[in-house]
Structure formats: C-alpha cells, structure tokens
Enzyme design. Structure first.
Site, PDB file in Angstrom:
ATOM      1  N   ARG A 102       0.840  -1.215   0.000  1.00 45.21           N
ATOM      2  CA  ARG A 102       0.000   0.000   0.000  1.00 45.21           C
ATOM      3  C   ARG A 102       0.876   1.266   0.000  1.00 45.21           C
ATOM      4  NH1 ARG A 102      -3.237  -3.574  -0.642  1.00 45.21           N
ATOM      5  NH2 ARG A 102      -5.382  -3.617   0.123  1.00 45.21           N
ATOM      6  N   SER A 153     -10.753  -0.597   3.028  1.00 52.77           N
ATOM      7  CA  SER A 153     -10.017  -0.698   4.295  1.00 52.77           C
ATOM      8  C   SER A 153      -9.676   0.705   4.774  1.00 52.77           C
ATOM      9  CB  SER A 153      -8.707  -1.455   4.096  1.00 52.77           C
ATOM     10  OG  SER A 153      -8.942  -2.751   3.598  1.00 52.77           O
ATOM     11  N   GLU A 193      -5.219   3.970   6.246  1.00 49.18           N
ATOM     12  CA  GLU A 193      -4.762   3.673   4.894  1.00 49.18           C
ATOM     13  C   GLU A 193      -5.281   4.759   3.962  1.00 49.18           C
ATOM     14  OE1 GLU A 193      -6.370   1.853   1.569  1.00 49.18           O
ATOM     15  OE2 GLU A 193      -5.852  -0.118   2.365  1.00 49.18           O
TER      16      GLU A 193
HETATM   17  N1  EPU Z   1     -10.542 -10.461  10.271  1.00 50.64           N
HETATM   18  C1  EPU Z   1     -11.240 -10.489  11.462  1.00 50.64           C
HETATM   19  N2  EPU Z   1     -12.265  -9.599  11.619  1.00 50.64           N
HETATM   20  C2  EPU Z   1     -12.629  -8.731  10.674  1.00 50.64           C
HETATM   21  C3  EPU Z   1     -11.916  -8.698   9.462  1.00 50.64           C
HETATM   22  C4  EPU Z   1     -10.869  -9.572   9.279  1.00 50.64           C
HETATM   23  O1  EPU Z   1     -10.962 -11.269  12.351  1.00 50.64           O
HETATM   24  O2  EPU Z   1     -13.572  -7.984  10.901  1.00 50.64           O
HETATM   25  C5  EPU Z   1      -9.483 -11.455  10.047  1.00 50.64           C
HETATM   26  C6  EPU Z   1      -9.937 -12.500   9.030  1.00 50.64           C
HETATM   27  O3  EPU Z   1     -10.606 -13.552   9.644  1.00 50.64           O
HETATM   28  C7  EPU Z   1      -8.643 -12.959   8.425  1.00 50.64           C
HETATM   29  C8  EPU Z   1      -7.774 -11.718   8.506  1.00 50.64           C
HETATM   30  O4  EPU Z   1      -8.371 -10.839   9.444  1.00 50.64           O
HETATM   31  O5  EPU Z   1      -8.042 -13.958   9.222  1.00 50.64           O
HETATM   32  C9  EPU Z   1      -7.608 -11.047   7.159  1.00 50.64           C
HETATM   33  O6  EPU Z   1      -8.871 -10.668   6.652  1.00 50.64           O
HETATM   34  P1  EPU Z   1      -9.159 -10.546   5.056  1.00 50.64           P
HETATM   35  O7  EPU Z   1      -8.608 -11.712   4.365  1.00 50.64           O
HETATM   36  O8  EPU Z   1     -10.583 -10.197   4.901  1.00 50.64           O
HETATM   37  O9  EPU Z   1      -8.251  -9.360   4.569  1.00 50.64           O
HETATM   38  P2  EPU Z   1      -7.802  -8.004   5.253  1.00 50.64           P
HETATM   39  O10 EPU Z   1      -6.409  -8.132   5.757  1.00 50.64           O
HETATM   40  O11 EPU Z   1      -8.831  -7.582   6.214  1.00 50.64           O
HETATM   41  C10 EPU Z   1      -6.752  -7.035   3.035  1.00 50.64           C
HETATM   42  C11 EPU Z   1      -6.808  -5.744   2.261  1.00 50.64           C
HETATM   43  C12 EPU Z   1      -8.118  -5.627   1.487  1.00 50.64           C
HETATM   44  C13 EPU Z   1      -8.183  -6.810   0.533  1.00 50.64           C
HETATM   45  C14 EPU Z   1      -8.102  -8.096   1.354  1.00 50.64           C
HETATM   46  C15 EPU Z   1      -8.069  -9.338   0.505  1.00 50.64           C
HETATM   47  C16 EPU Z   1      -5.463  -4.183   3.560  1.00 50.64           C
HETATM   48  C17 EPU Z   1      -5.462  -2.992   4.453  1.00 50.64           C
HETATM   49  N3  EPU Z   1      -6.651  -4.619   3.184  1.00 50.64           N
HETATM   50  O12 EPU Z   1      -7.804  -7.005   4.002  1.00 50.64           O
HETATM   51  O13 EPU Z   1      -8.081  -4.432   0.723  1.00 50.64           O
HETATM   52  O14 EPU Z   1      -9.375  -6.770  -0.226  1.00 50.64           O
HETATM   53  O15 EPU Z   1      -6.886  -8.114   2.139  1.00 50.64           O
HETATM   54  O16 EPU Z   1      -6.836  -9.445  -0.127  1.00 50.64           O
HETATM   55  O17 EPU Z   1      -4.398  -4.685   3.213  1.00 50.64           O
HETATM   56  C18 EPU Z   1      -8.730  -2.138   0.599  1.00 50.64           C
HETATM   57  O18 EPU Z   1      -7.532  -1.860   0.587  1.00 50.64           O
HETATM   58  O19 EPU Z   1      -9.619  -1.251   0.532  1.00 50.64           O
HETATM   59  C19 EPU Z   1      -9.131  -3.531   0.743  1.00 50.64           C
HETATM   60  C20 EPU Z   1     -10.408  -3.886   0.886  1.00 50.64           C
END
Ligand code: EPU
Length: 338
Positions: A162, A237, A333
């Site tokens: 990012r 995010s 972010e």
């Molecule tokens: N999780 C929770 N609670 C929540 C959300 C997530 O416990 O409310 C846990 C999930 O269970 C999982 C972990 O956190 O174990 C990661 O969650 P997820 O795979 O949904 O991805 P993320 O890290 O929350 C990132 C990006 C997203 C992207 C997804 C999928 C960042 C800041 N965000 O989210 O990007 O779509 O991975 O690759 O890196 C964006 O930048 O706007 C965005 C949506």
C-alpha cells in the site's frame, strides 16, 4: 473549463461526505490538465480521481481537479503478452472486466476494487494475493511544478505494501495521466491460493479455474464482505494492516495464540487490523451516522450524514483502543484531506 465555486464533493467521494470544495474543475484532456496546473490563481490544488481512498475531514479551501481522462488501448503485443495503456479516469473495475473480456490475464484478483485506474499506483492497490505492481509496466504523469510530462518505470515507482514513490518523495508533485500494464494472452498465472478464493471455487465446484472464474470468485467474496459504496458510504479498508518486528510479534502471539498473521520477512510480521479492531469490540458498532462495518471491521462506514470529523473521531477512538489493548499502532490507509 468551468470552475465551480463552493462545490459539494458528496458525489465525488465514495464515503459520501458532504464537504465543500472552495473550487472544483473537471479536466477531460491532458492539455486541459496542464493548463489548470499552470494557473497560479489557485494556491492549493488537490487531485481527485474516483474518490475511493480519501476522507474529507471538513470543507476544503482548495481547487479540486477531477481527472476525467478516458481511453484504453493495446499498445504492444507478443505471442504471449500484451501491453495495454489505460487513461487515469477509467473506472478500475470496468477496465479489469474489459481486459478479461479480451482474454488478458493478470488483473482478475483485483476485480471490484473501487476507484479509478490513475490512482491505483499511488497506494499500489492489492487484493487476494496480487498487487498492482505485479502487472505494472509504467505510468505517465504530469509534474505539477512545471507541467512537464514524465514517464515512471516500475522501479522508479518504488512500490511497497500500500505504498509507492507517489505517497512519499513524490507526494503532491505529480498527477498520473495513464498506466500501462503487461498482461498475459495465454499461459495465465492463476492465483487461487488465497484461502477465501479456494473456498469460493470449491463452493462453485470449479476445479480448473480460468481467469474469469477467479474474477467471479473475487467479486462474490468482496460482495459478501465489503459494502457497496453506492449503498453505504465507505473507503474500503480504512486502516493498514500493521507490520510489527519479531520481538513485538512474539509477545503478541504468545498472548493471543489464535490471532491470524502473515510472515513478511524473517524479522517482521503483518497482523490483520480487522482482527485487532474486532477484538476490541467495534465490529458492527454505530455511533450516530459513523460506524464499523458489520462484516469487516477494517471498513468504516457512513450511514448517511456522517461528517468527515465524525469518521475521524471514530477512527481515533479505535486506534487508541487497539494501542491500549495490544500495544500495536494502527494507522489510516485512506488519505486524510484537511
Ligand atoms: N478479520 C477479522 N475480523 C474482521 C476482518 C478480518 O478477524 O472484521 C481477520 C480474518 O478472519 C482474516 C484476517 O483478518 O483472518 C484477514 O482478513 P481478510 O482476508 O478479509 O483481509 P484483510 O487483511 O482484512 C486485506 C486488504 C483488502 C483486501 C483483502 C483481501 C489491507 C489494508 N486490506 O484485508 O483491501 O481486499 O486483504 O486481499 O491490506 C482495501 O484496501 O480497501 C481492501 C479492501
């Protein structure tokens, strides 16, 4: 070019914040962009693309320049790859669908990301195991100070998680006008390793996914977890996933053995901010019209009439609580426009 005064930006930011720009102009050509950038009557200029990664914290005393450059072309072709050039104002997701309709692979994991193509390199957008930098070839930009066109190679963009040159040394100095991608025509690389994609493909009984299958899976996953900005204002995010050093990580994981994490290097680990925020009890909470999305705690939402400071206050409260509970700092972010 029509310069509007006291212009509401509500329809120009996906958070749907009703902040006013002192001045607002839309540019439809690179020439018009250069002309307005060279106009010194306006001291502060802010570039706005799809408005999907910004929080307008109040009314802003500046000229907002809406980059509405359109067009996409195939500029080079070999047996296995194509180079396509996309103007900055093209909607990201529509552009991704267009590449898939033409059978070009590389962008499918980044389906349905809101925003425009020209702003994608600034934060090196990414999703489901793929980042913009993986298919990025170069981008054209206008240097604001002298309105000269400049082409940036991938190395010059200094992409990170990012992050890019345009968020650091280059911040506020360039306007990206087009992006060139290198995509595959055949022998596509299928990135289905991300857990959520595997689960979705299994659900749809797809054994040998095509690039279109991957895109459909990503669309289904995103629609199930992330709110549609047209229905509920948001900026994806809101926070970055914090990267912590090994020592901090070891203490953290000893105390929270069930926490999800990704190893970044031998000395650093990424912890999902969504998990941290959820553990602090914020998931699904609503304070007036500002809230935390019920299906993804990383996303802050505007239920209708939240102001930029309502969202900012909620973000500050969350950051403070995460710090107090886990001794881990999370940071926004999205771009905070003050
Ligand atoms: N999780 C929770 N609670 C929540 C959300 C997530 O416990 O409310 C846990 C999930 O269970 C999982 C972990 O956190 O174990 C990661 O969650 P997820 O795979 O949904 O991805 P993320 O890290 O929350 C990132 C990006 C997203 C992207 C997804 C999928 C960042 C800041 N965000 O989210 O990007 O779509 O991975 O690759 O890196 C964006 O930048 O706007 C965005 C949506």
């Amino acid at each position: 070019m029509i310069i509007h005064e006291h212009f509401s930006l509500k329809n120009y930011n996906t958070f749907g914040i009703d902040a006013k720009a002192q001045y607002f102009v839309e540019v439809n050509s690179v020439e018009a962009l250069r002309e307005i950038l060279g106009n010194n009557d306006y001291l502060r200029k802010i570039i706005i693309g799809g408005g999907s990664n910004m929080l307008l914290t109040n009314d802003i005393d500046a000229l907002f320049i809406h980059v509405n450059l359109k067009g996409k072309w195939l500029i080079n072709e070999s047996d296995d790859t194509v180079s396509i050039k996309v103007m900055a104002g093209e909607n990201w997701h529509e552009m991704v669908l267009w590449t898939l309709e033409n059978g070009y692979g590389g962008l499918e994991n980044m389906s349905l990301i809101p925003g425009n193509t020209g702003t994608a390199p600034i934060q090196n957008i990414g999703a489901y195991g793929v980042e913009l930098k993986d298919t990025f070839e170069s981008c054209d930009a206008i240097r604001i100070i002298d309105q000269q066109p400049i082409t940036f190679t991938k190395t010059e963009c200094k992409f990170g998680y990012r992050d890019s040159f345009f968020k650091n040394e280059g911040k506020d100095n360039y306007v990206i006008t087009s992006v060139t991608f290198s995509l595959t025509k055949n022998k596509h690389t299928i990135n289905s390793g991300y857990g959520a994609i595997e689960d979705q493909l299994k659900k749809d009984s797809i054994l040998n996914p095509t690039i279109k299958d991957i895109s459909n899976a990503v669309i289904a996953i995103r629609q199930s977890k992330l709110p549609d900005p047209k229905e509920l204002g948001n900026s994806g995010s809101f926070f970055k996933n914090p990267i912590v050093q090994k020592e901090v990580f070891e203490t953290f994981i000893a105390n929270h053995p069930d926490a999800p994490f990704y190893k970044v290097s031998d000395i650093s680990y990424k912890i999902p901010a969504g998990w941290l925020v959820e553990q602090c009890g914020f998931k699904g909470k609503r304070y007036g019209d500002a809230g935390v999305h019920k299906k993804q705690a990383l996303v802050l939402v505007n239920y209708g009439n939240a102001t930029g400071s309502d969202i900012l206050n909620l973000a500050a409260r969350i950051m403070k609580e995460v710090q107090a509970t886990f001794n881990i700092t999370i940071s926004p972010e999205v771009n905070l426009i003050k």
